[in-house]
Design a protein around this motif. Sequence first.
Motif: not given
Length: 77
Positions: A47-51, A55-57
């Motif tokens: 999940l962290l890798a996908e978030k 690269g969205r604020d």
Amino acid sequence: MLLLTSSGPLDVLGYIGGGKRFEDLADRAEGVLVGDLSVRVLTLEALLAEKRALGRDKDLPTVRLLEALMERRNKAL
């Protein structure tokens, strides 16, 4: 779909950012027991890798929270 449960909100996604489906990430999911039900969810790392990749604020607070959770989990091990 955002569901409100007695334990708090549950966000059920058909797709994750970048148009990826569950099938695209299934190898990075694990089973978690919710009562008597086994539910497959992305690992914290996935999940962290996908978030991060998105690269969205709007995802920055979630990225920080996931990083803190992983750090806390790693210290406990």
